[in-house]
Design a protein around this motif. Structure first.
Motif, PDB file in Angstrom:
ATOM      1  N   LEU A   1      37.610  42.380  37.531  1.00  0.00           N
ATOM      2  CA  LEU A   1      38.489  41.233  37.299  1.00  0.00           C
ATOM      3  C   LEU A   1      37.625  39.985  37.429  1.00  0.00           C
ATOM      4  N   SER A   2      37.609  39.150  36.405  1.00  0.00           N
ATOM      5  CA  SER A   2      36.708  38.005  36.432  1.00  0.00           C
ATOM      6  C   SER A   2      37.390  36.771  35.867  1.00  0.00           C
ATOM      7  N   VAL A   3      37.162  35.635  36.532  1.00  0.00           N
ATOM      8  CA  VAL A   3      37.672  34.360  36.044  1.00  0.00           C
ATOM      9  C   VAL A   3      36.614  33.302  36.315  1.00  0.00           C
ATOM     10  N   GLU A   4      36.404  32.431  35.338  1.00  0.00           N
ATOM     11  CA  GLU A   4      35.403  31.375  35.477  1.00  0.00           C
ATOM     12  C   GLU A   4      36.022  30.031  35.123  1.00  0.00           C
ATOM     13  N   LEU A   5      35.834  29.062  36.000  1.00  0.00           N
ATOM     14  CA  LEU A   5      36.290  27.695  35.763  1.00  0.00           C
ATOM     15  C   LEU A   5      35.066  26.823  35.537  1.00  0.00           C
ATOM     16  N   ARG A   6      35.076  26.063  34.444  1.00  0.00           N
ATOM     17  CA  ARG A   6      33.943  25.211  34.109  1.00  0.00           C
ATOM     18  C   ARG A   6      34.410  23.758  34.110  1.00  0.00           C
ATOM     19  N   ASP A   7      33.796  22.966  34.982  1.00  0.00           N
ATOM     20  CA  ASP A   7      34.199  21.571  35.178  1.00  0.00           C
ATOM     21  C   ASP A   7      35.714  21.469  35.348  1.00  0.00           C
ATOM     22  N   PRO A   8      36.270  22.195  36.307  1.00  0.00           N
ATOM     23  CA  PRO A   8      37.734  22.245  36.415  1.00  0.00           C
ATOM     24  C   PRO A   8      38.334  20.907  36.830  1.00  0.00           C
TER      25      PRO A   8
ATOM     26  N   ALA B   1      30.092  25.049  37.448  1.00  0.00           N
ATOM     27  CA  ALA B   1      30.603  26.352  37.012  1.00  0.00           C
ATOM     28  C   ALA B   1      30.999  27.150  38.247  1.00  0.00           C
ATOM     29  N   PHE B   2      32.226  27.653  38.251  1.00  0.00           N
ATOM     30  CA  PHE B   2      32.762  28.363  39.409  1.00  0.00           C
ATOM     31  C   PHE B   2      33.341  29.695  38.929  1.00  0.00           C
ATOM     32  N   ARG B   3      32.793  30.773  39.456  1.00  0.00           N
ATOM     33  CA  ARG B   3      33.248  32.093  39.013  1.00  0.00           C
ATOM     34  C   ARG B   3      33.688  32.934  40.206  1.00  0.00           C
ATOM     35  N   THR B   4      34.743  33.692  39.971  1.00  0.00           N
ATOM     36  CA  THR B   4      35.205  34.700  40.918  1.00  0.00           C
ATOM     37  C   THR B   4      35.251  36.028  40.181  1.00  0.00           C
ATOM     38  N   ARG B   5      34.621  37.039  40.766  1.00  0.00           N
ATOM     39  CA  ARG B   5      34.544  38.354  40.121  1.00  0.00           C
ATOM     40  C   ARG B   5      34.828  39.414  41.183  1.00  0.00           C
ATOM     41  N   ILE B   6      35.840  40.233  40.950  1.00  0.00           N
ATOM     42  CA  ILE B   6      36.238  41.275  41.899  1.00  0.00           C
ATOM     43  C   ILE B   6      36.156  42.616  41.180  1.00  0.00           C
ATOM     44  N   ALA B   7      35.446  43.562  41.787  1.00  0.00           N
ATOM     45  CA  ALA B   7      35.248  44.874  41.161  1.00  0.00           C
ATOM     46  C   ALA B   7      35.650  45.975  42.127  1.00  0.00           C
TER      47      ALA B   7
ATOM     48  N   VAL C   1      25.884  23.067  40.966  1.00  0.00           N
ATOM     49  CA  VAL C   1      25.456  23.536  39.648  1.00  0.00           C
ATOM     50  C   VAL C   1      26.282  24.760  39.284  1.00  0.00           C
ATOM     51  N   TYR C   2      26.379  25.684  40.236  1.00  0.00           N
ATOM     52  CA  TYR C   2      27.304  26.805  40.078  1.00  0.00           C
ATOM     53  C   TYR C   2      27.676  27.337  41.455  1.00  0.00           C
ATOM     54  N   VAL C   3      28.809  27.982  41.520  1.00  0.00           N
ATOM     55  CA  VAL C   3      29.239  28.746  42.693  1.00  0.00           C
ATOM     56  C   VAL C   3      29.717  30.088  42.162  1.00  0.00           C
ATOM     57  N   ASP C   4      29.110  31.150  42.651  1.00  0.00           N
ATOM     58  CA  ASP C   4      29.387  32.483  42.123  1.00  0.00           C
ATOM     59  C   ASP C   4      29.780  33.404  43.271  1.00  0.00           C
ATOM     60  N   ASN C   5      31.022  33.835  43.280  1.00  0.00           N
ATOM     61  CA  ASN C   5      31.512  34.737  44.316  1.00  0.00           C
ATOM     62  C   ASN C   5      31.952  36.039  43.675  1.00  0.00           C
ATOM     63  N   GLN C   6      31.329  37.116  44.116  1.00  0.00           N
ATOM     64  CA  GLN C   6      31.632  38.433  43.588  1.00  0.00           C
ATOM     65  C   GLN C   6      31.935  39.366  44.758  1.00  0.00           C
ATOM     66  N   ALA C   7      32.880  40.250  44.567  1.00  0.00           N
ATOM     67  CA  ALA C   7      33.258  41.191  45.624  1.00  0.00           C
ATOM     68  C   ALA C   7      33.382  42.585  45.031  1.00  0.00           C
ATOM     69  N   PHE C   8      32.993  43.567  45.829  1.00  0.00           N
ATOM     70  CA  PHE C   8      33.119  44.964  45.407  1.00  0.00           C
ATOM     71  C   PHE C   8      33.858  45.728  46.494  1.00  0.00           C
ATOM     72  N   ALA C   9      35.052  46.212  46.151  1.00  0.00           N
ATOM     73  CA  ALA C   9      35.870  46.990  47.082  1.00  0.00           C
ATOM     74  C   ALA C   9      35.549  48.458  46.878  1.00  0.00           C
ATOM     75  N   GLY C  10      34.468  48.903  47.519  1.00  0.00           N
ATOM     76  CA  GLY C  10      33.985  50.260  47.307  1.00  0.00           C
ATOM     77  C   GLY C  10      33.889  51.062  48.579  1.00  0.00           C
ATOM     78  N   PRO C  11      33.208  52.198  48.530  1.00  0.00           N
ATOM     79  CA  PRO C  11      33.129  53.098  49.690  1.00  0.00           C
ATOM     80  C   PRO C  11      32.471  52.465  50.911  1.00  0.00           C
ATOM     81  N   ALA C  12      31.554  51.516  50.709  1.00  0.00           N
ATOM     82  CA  ALA C  12      30.850  50.907  51.846  1.00  0.00           C
ATOM     83  C   ALA C  12      31.686  49.856  52.553  1.00  0.00           C
ATOM     84  N   GLY C  13      32.848  49.563  52.022  1.00  0.00           N
ATOM     85  CA  GLY C  13      33.686  48.503  52.575  1.00  0.00           C
ATOM     86  C   GLY C  13      33.909  47.441  51.522  1.00  0.00           C
ATOM     87  N   LEU C  14      34.242  46.261  51.963  1.00  0.00           N
ATOM     88  CA  LEU C  14      34.391  45.144  51.040  1.00  0.00           C
ATOM     89  C   LEU C  14      33.112  44.322  51.104  1.00  0.00           C
ATOM     90  N   GLU C  15      32.317  44.411  50.054  1.00  0.00           N
ATOM     91  CA  GLU C  15      31.058  43.683  49.979  1.00  0.00           C
ATOM     92  C   GLU C  15      31.309  42.357  49.267  1.00  0.00           C
TER      93      GLU C  15
END
Length: 704
Positions: free
Chosen positions: A233-240, A198-204, A67-81
């Motif tokens: 940085l965000s990119v979303e592919l829908r029914d790719p 729906a497939f999203r990649t979001r890197i902050a 239905v969806y796959v949502d991957n988000q990452a935050f490169a912050g002080p705690a490490g790479l979450e």
């Protein structure tokens, strides 16, 4: 080599923030108890809601639907979450296995947090988050390959799962490598297939952080926007749709699709300089260390720098067994040389610093070099990232020549017999930083394997012949295979050898099989004795009794073609540095009166598509000798060379040499006398075997 990674759903997405090089660690330190259990907590504040579902219908043959796959990452002080969420619909019984929920993480570098776990049936949501009891195990999935990384895996079985149900989960895994705590880098691979959903990649990352990023040309992504205090940085592919098919025959660097990478390393020298102290510190033996005594023994044995390096390499390969333990800070940090010597085991980093320490004591300059064990084609096109490397070797300057030495191999005895490495690029670790370098790709000098047939047909070529077949291997392949032979019953080893020769020369009926490893040279010989009938027993014998000489023909290469829709200008990859040699001795009875033996077949020495095809043959004193080789001389060829190869195929004749009886009469043509390519006294275990043109049978000045 082991690479810590995170694969929330392998079919859809991979986010590998720290694909770390293999390592050997010190004793693991005490970890917070929370790092060893799944923590149930709310999602981080930087996470945004998942993408909305798409309207495309389910594929009729699919077992499940994202239905969806949502991957988000935050490169912050705690490490790479790394936050990963997905909702998946189970369409067929075979998809019920997805009810086994697993979370995987490295407790010494971070933690695993569960935010949501829901079962959805007919629109009704059952929240399993609070009551899900995960079983946490330390499952060393690569133990058989002598690899330990301390990775924990948490497992939960969703109860009562049925076809038609949906599973929704959200989790975060944090990585903050203790050896590079201030740095952030990673790779994100978007869906590599054409699937609905729906497939999203979001890197902050925090505004002001020195993060650089790039994406392959098939990813449409806008410049990072400012969202609160973070750049996103965000990119979303829908029914790719599926990405472009890999270009037929092209090197791997041309088949990378839908990739986003990011790093805070400005240049390769910065990464090199940052890792150098880890190797320099651990390569220093303590005063009075037994390692110094070992180096002194080598120094006393010879003053020749080449021989000294060979002895040092053998010591590291033979006396320190390979074990990868990626615990504590060992993911990136070598064990100290004294710790390695005490334990008598290490991984590639531990072996590298030990070899450097010994070479330093012997007056030989050496430095560590990071490489990728799969070759690393196209590393120079990537952003600086330690996770792109999974192996480290030694580059030493010996008698004025650079050599690449790998302490994790086995059986290397002489520098001039070292195999050509498959590494295309490497990063030397230096105090002031080193640039990523193209590594030399010399034409291989020594065959990886030599197959020898000695056929005694003196009873007549129409009678079963006595056959001795030998396969000669050297180096790592020889040592690894010999180690296996030594651990299995003798009859099992014999069966394996017979099975090999049955595949190579099925006409031989094997009687006895044996193996022998020469410890001094590292040469392994696999021997089969038996008998066989020359020629095809199902074919009618010709009047002159002609037969093909076994193992005397080389099949022509395939024509290099690509679909018209693909780029015809791209280069073609080869099987470099493969180099194999075959030699046959066929002993004949004296010919009948008024007849003579005749051998048809021509010598050849032809370069086609970067591959050398070579053969020599002779007939003298009722003995036929043939030797041939196929040697891949370059890693890739240009499109123009591929076109040239296609044009050469019509004139190439690598068919087997044919032996026959001919009537003799005055003025009859005779087989032209050719120099014998080898003799019964030829030592096929040494360098300089007659497996290639003589002018090419010298080691490259580059050493590797």
């Amino acid at each position: 080599m082991q690479r810590p990674d995170m694969k929330p759903i392998a079919a859809a997405f991979l986010l590998a923030p720290m694909i770390a090089a293999p390592a050997m660690a010190a004793s693991p330190k005490a970890l917070p108890a929370s790092n060893r259990q799944v923590q149930v907590v709310p999602a981080p504040a930087w996470v945004v809601p998942p993408p909305t579902p798409t309207e495309q219908a389910d594929l009729p043959t699919a077992a499940m639907r994202f239905v969806y796959v949502d991957n988000q990452a935050f490169a912050g002080p705690a490490g790479l979450e790394s936050y990963s969420a997905y909702r998946i619909r189970l369409l067929k019984p075979e998809a019920l296995a997805l009810g086994t929920i697993t979370l995987s993480w490295l407790p010494d570098a971070g933690s695993a947090r569960l935010h949501a776990l829901r079962l959805i049936r007919d629109g009704k949501v059952t929240d399993l988050t609070a009551n899900a009891k995960f079983e946490v195990i330390q499952r060393e999935s690569n133990l058989e390959a002598s690899m330990l990384d301390g990775r924990l895996t948490a497992v939960y079985q969703v109860p009562g799962l049925q076809v038609g149900d949906e599973i929704e989960i959200a989790q975060t895994v944090t990585i903050k490598d203790p050896t590079l705590p201030e740095h952030r880098s990673g790779l994100a691979i978007l869906p590599q297939g054409g699937v609905p959903g729906a497939f999203r990649t979001r890197i902050a990352w925090p505004e002001g952080a020195a993060i650089r990023w790039q994406a392959t040309k098939d990813v449409e992504v806008a410049e990072p926007s400012l969202v609160g205090a973070n750049r996103v940085l965000s990119v979303e592919l829908r029914d790719p749709a599926a990405p472009e098919e890999p270009v037929v025959g092209a090197p791997p660097r041309y088949s990378i699709h839908r990739l986003i990478e990011f790093t805070d390393f400005a240049r390769w020298p910065e990464l090199s300089a940052r890792l150098w102290p880890l190797y320099d510190k651990t390569s220093r033996p303590a005063p009075g260390s037994p390692i110094l005594a070992e180096a002194a023994k080598i120094a006393a044995a010879t003053s020749d720098p080449t021989r000294r390096a060979e002895m040092a390499l053998r010591l590291v390969q033979d006396r320190i067994r390979y074990v990868y333990v990626g615990l504590d800070t060992g993911n990136m940090t070598p064990a100290s040389v004294d710790e390695t010597w005490t334990r008598r085991f290490a991984d590639c980093k531990g072996k590298t610093v030990l070899l450097i320490a010994i070479l330093r004591e012997l007056g030989i300059a050496a430095e560590p070099m990071l490489v990728n064990s799969n070759g690393g084609d196209g590393l120079g096109l990537r952003l600086p990232n330690p996770g792109l490397f999974d192996h480290v070797i030694v580059r030493a300057t010996i008698a004025g020549k650079p050599w690449l030495l790998d302490g994790t191999r086995l059986g290397d005895r002489a520098l001039d017999l070292l195999p050509v490495g498959a590494w295309r690029e490497g990063l030397p670790l230096r105090e002031g930083g080193g640039e990523l370098e193209k590594l030399p790709t010399p034409s291989p000098v020594h065959p990886q394997a030599v197959n020898l047939l000695d056929i005694d047909a003196t009873a007549g070529i129409d009678q079963p012949a006595l056959v001795t077949a030998r396969r000669i291997l050297r180096g790592n392949d020889a040592a690894s295979l010999a180690a296996w032979f030594a651990t299995v019953p003798a009859d099992q080893a014999q069966r394996a050898i017979k099975e090999y020769w049955r595949g190579e020369e099925p006409w031989i009926e094997g009687d006895k099989a044996s193996w022998k490893l020469d410890e001094d040279s590292g040469i392994l010989t696999l021997t089969l004795t038996g008998e066989g009938e020359l020629g095809d027993p199902d074919e009618a014998k010709t009047e002159n009794g002609s037969v093909d000489v076994p193992a005397s023909g080389l099949t022509a290469p395939s024509r290099l073609r690509r679909p018209r829709s693909q780029d015809q200008t791209l280069p073609w990859v080869t099987a470099y540095p493969s180099f194999n040699c075959w030699a046959t001795t066929l002993r004949l009875p004296p010919p009948p009166a008024n007849q003579r033996w005749d051998l048809s077949g021509e010598p050849f020495d032809k370069l086609m598509g970067g591959v050398g095809y070579w053969r020599r043959l002779s007939l003298a004193d009722n003995v036929v000798r043939t030797v041939m080789s196929r040697r891949f001389q370059v890693p890739e060829i240009s499109a123009a060379q591929a076109t040239e190869l296609n044009g050469q195929l019509a004139s190439y004749d690598g068919s087997a040499a044919t032996l026959s009886l001919r009537q003799t009469f005055k003025g009859a043509a005779k087989w032209p006398q050719q120099p014998q390519p080898f003799s019964d006294a030829t030592d096929w275990t040494q360098g300089g075997t007659p497996c290639a043109p003589a002018q090419n049978a010298k080691p490259s000045a580059a050493g590797q």
